[in-house]
Design an enzyme around this catalytic site. Structure first.
Site, mmCIF file in Angstrom:
data_model
loop_
_atom_site.group_PDB
_atom_site.id
_atom_site.type_symbol
_atom_site.label_atom_id
_atom_site.label_comp_id
_atom_site.label_asym_id
_atom_site.label_seq_id
_atom_site.Cartn_x
_atom_site.Cartn_y
_atom_site.Cartn_z
ATOM 1 N N LYS A 130 0.849 -1.197 0.000
ATOM 2 C CA LYS A 130 0.000 0.000 0.000
ATOM 3 C C LYS A 130 0.881 1.241 0.000
ATOM 4 O O LYS A 130 1.742 1.401 0.863
ATOM 5 C CB LYS A 130 -0.923 0.017 1.222
ATOM 6 C CG LYS A 130 -2.109 -0.927 1.113
ATOM 7 C CD LYS A 130 -3.049 -0.711 2.293
ATOM 8 C CE LYS A 130 -4.289 -1.559 2.175
ATOM 9 N NZ LYS A 130 -5.240 -1.350 3.309
ATOM 10 N N GLU A 172 1.160 -1.484 16.417
ATOM 11 C CA GLU A 172 0.899 -2.403 15.306
ATOM 12 C C GLU A 172 1.245 -3.844 15.690
ATOM 13 O O GLU A 172 0.587 -4.789 15.225
ATOM 14 C CB GLU A 172 1.683 -1.976 14.068
ATOM 15 C CG GLU A 172 1.276 -0.624 13.494
ATOM 16 C CD GLU A 172 -0.108 -0.631 12.834
ATOM 17 O OE1 GLU A 172 -0.716 -1.719 12.719
ATOM 18 O OE2 GLU A 172 -0.578 0.450 12.441
ATOM 19 N N LYS A 214 1.810 -10.222 8.761
ATOM 20 C CA LYS A 214 1.233 -9.304 7.783
ATOM 21 C C LYS A 214 1.415 -9.826 6.363
ATOM 22 O O LYS A 214 0.492 -9.747 5.534
ATOM 23 C CB LYS A 214 1.842 -7.901 7.906
ATOM 24 C CG LYS A 214 1.212 -6.930 6.897
ATOM 25 C CD LYS A 214 1.453 -5.485 7.199
ATOM 26 C CE LYS A 214 0.685 -4.611 6.205
ATOM 27 N NZ LYS A 214 0.905 -3.171 6.436
ATOM 28 N N ASN A 232 -6.997 -3.681 9.413
ATOM 29 C CA ASN A 232 -7.512 -2.351 9.745
ATOM 30 C C ASN A 232 -8.040 -2.265 11.167
ATOM 31 O O ASN A 232 -8.623 -1.237 11.543
ATOM 32 C CB ASN A 232 -8.628 -1.966 8.765
ATOM 33 C CG ASN A 232 -8.113 -1.759 7.350
ATOM 34 O OD1 ASN A 232 -7.101 -1.100 7.145
ATOM 35 N ND2 ASN A 232 -8.803 -2.335 6.375
#
Length: 342
Positions: A130, A172, A214, A232
Site C-alpha cells: 500500500k 501495530e 502481515k 484495519n
C-alpha cells in the site's frame, strides 16, 4: 542475515532480515539508484548515505501530501531519472508510502525497494504494497497497491530512534496479536518494550513474527477483498482522529483498538476479560487507552473512510484475542456505538 521470499500477484518480494545497510549495493546499481529520505534520516546516517544520490524531504505526516510527491518528481526530472532508475525509500511509513507511490506513477512505473528505519515501518508500514498520500485530514485517500522488489531490515538503524517512535511501532505489533496470533499477544504481555529492546534474539524473533503475520495475510488477499481487512483493526477511528488531533499513528491506533474492543464487547460477544487484557498491554507499552475528542466531528471524518460501503462501514471487531472478523455496521448504528464509548 535471513532471507524471506513472498510471491504476490505481480512480483516476488524478498525480505532481508537483520541485514546491514551496506548490503544495498548488492541489490541495486548505485549509479542508477535514487534514495528518498527525510531530513532526520539524512542527518543521523550521513556516513551510510555517502556516495548515494538522494532526495531529502521534510519529516512528518504533514508532508505526506500530493505537493510533496510533485516536488520529488520534479527533483527526479532534474536528476535525469528514467524508466531504469531504481528508487529506494529509506525511512519510516511516510517515506515508504510516498516512495512507492512516486515509483508507481513516475514514467508510469519504475522499480523500487525499501529500507525501513522505524519500528512501525519494519513491522507494518513498509509491508504489503500500500502506497499513497493523505488528502488534507483524510488518511491515505489516494494511492496504489504495488509491491517493492525488496525490503532491507537493518536493525542498527533503530539506534537513533526516539523512545516515542519505539512506542509508536508497538501498537501495530499488539494489533497483529489481537487479530491473528494469540501467542504473540501473550509474548507481548510477558515482556515490555525495554526487555524486547535489550534482547537481540527476542527482538529479531518479534520482528520476523510480525513481518510474516502481515505478509501471509497480504499474500492471501493482496487487494483487500476479504482477510486483509482485518489489518484495519483499530484504524477506522484512528484515521478519523490522527490528523485532526496531531496524534502519532500508534497513539491513534491504540485509541482506535480500545474503542473497537468496546464495540466488540457490545455487539460481538468479545469478553470483558479480553478487553481488559488489551487495555493492560497497551498501557504496558506506554500507549494511550483514553482520549478526549469530539465524537461527532470524528464520525463526520470517519464516514469518508475507504472501508465504508454505501450506508454501512466494514468494521473490524474481535471475537477473542487472536481472532477477528469484519462486520458491516450501518452508519447510524455505528454512530450510536461510538457515542456510547468512553
Amino acid at each position: 542475515m535471513k532471507e524471506l521470499k513472498y510471491q504476490f500477484s505481480k512480483r516476488e518480494v524478498t525480505y532481508y532480515l537483520d541485514a546491514e545497510f551496506s548490503y544495498l549495493e548488492n541489490l541495486v546499481e548505485r549509479n542508477n539508484t535514487v534514495l528518498i529520505l527525510d531530513e532526520n534520516v539524512a542527518g543521523y546516517h550521513k556516513e551510510k548515505l555517502e556516495g548515494w544520490k538522494t532526495i531529502v524531504i521534510p519529516p512528518g505526516e504533514a508532508y505526506k501530501q500530493q505537493s510533496t510527491v510533485d516536488s520529488i518528481i520534479h527533483q527526479l526530472i532534474k536528476i535525469g531519472a528514467d524508466r531504469k532508475t531504481f528508487l529506494v525509500g529509506v525511512g519510516g511509513g511516510v517515506i515508504t508510502d510516498m516512495t512507492g507511490y512516486v515509483a508507481s506513477v513516475y514514467m508510469r512505473g519504475v522499480q523500487f525497494g525499501f529500507v525501513p528505519t522505524t519500528l512501525l515501518s519494519m513491522v507494518d508500514a513498509s509491508i504489503g504494497g500500500k502506497n499513497g498520500v493523505d488528502i488534507g485530514i483524510y488518511k491515505n485517500l489516494v494511492g496504489t497497491i504495488n509491491q517493492p522488489k525488496f525490503i532491507l531490515f537493518d536493525y542498527s538503524l533503530l539506534q537513533t530512534l526516539p523512545e516515542a517512535e519505539w512506542v509508536n511501532g508497538c501498537a501495530e505489533m499488539i494489533k497483529h496479536g489481537c487479530i491473528k496470533d494469540a501467542g504473540l499477544f501473550q509474548l507481548l504481555e510477558e515482556n515490555n518494550l525495554s526487555s524486547i529492546q535489550s534482547n537481540a534474539s527476542l527482538f529479531a524473533s518479534v520482528i520476523e513474527r510480525n513481518v510474516t503475520i502481515k505478509s501471509d495475510v497480504v499474500k492471501n488477499d493482496e487487494f483487500e477483498n476479504g482477510e486483509r481487512r482485518l489489518l484495519n483493526f483499530g484504524h477506522t477511528l484512528a484515521h478519523a482522529i490522527e490528523n485532526n488531533y496531531q496524534l502519532s499513528h500508534g497513539q491513534a491506533v491504540s485509541i482506535g483498538m480500545v474503542v473497537a474492543a468496546a464495540i466488540s464487547e457490545t455487539i460481538n460477544r468479545f469478553s470483558a476479560g479480553d478487553k481488559a487484557r488489551l487495555i493492560k498491554v497497551l498501557q504496558q507499552y506506554q500507549l494511550p487507552v483514553q482520549f478526549s475528542y469530539n465524537k461527532e466531528k470524528a464520525f463526520e471524518t470517519l464516514v469518508m473512510d475507504k472501508k465504508r460501503s454505501g450506508n454501512a462501514m466494514n468494521y473490524v471487531l474481535l471475537k477473542s484475542i487472536g481472532e477477528a472478523e469484519v462486520k458491516s455496521i450501518p452508519l447510524e448504528q455505528l454512530k450510536e456505538l461510538l457515542l456510547q464509548t468512553n
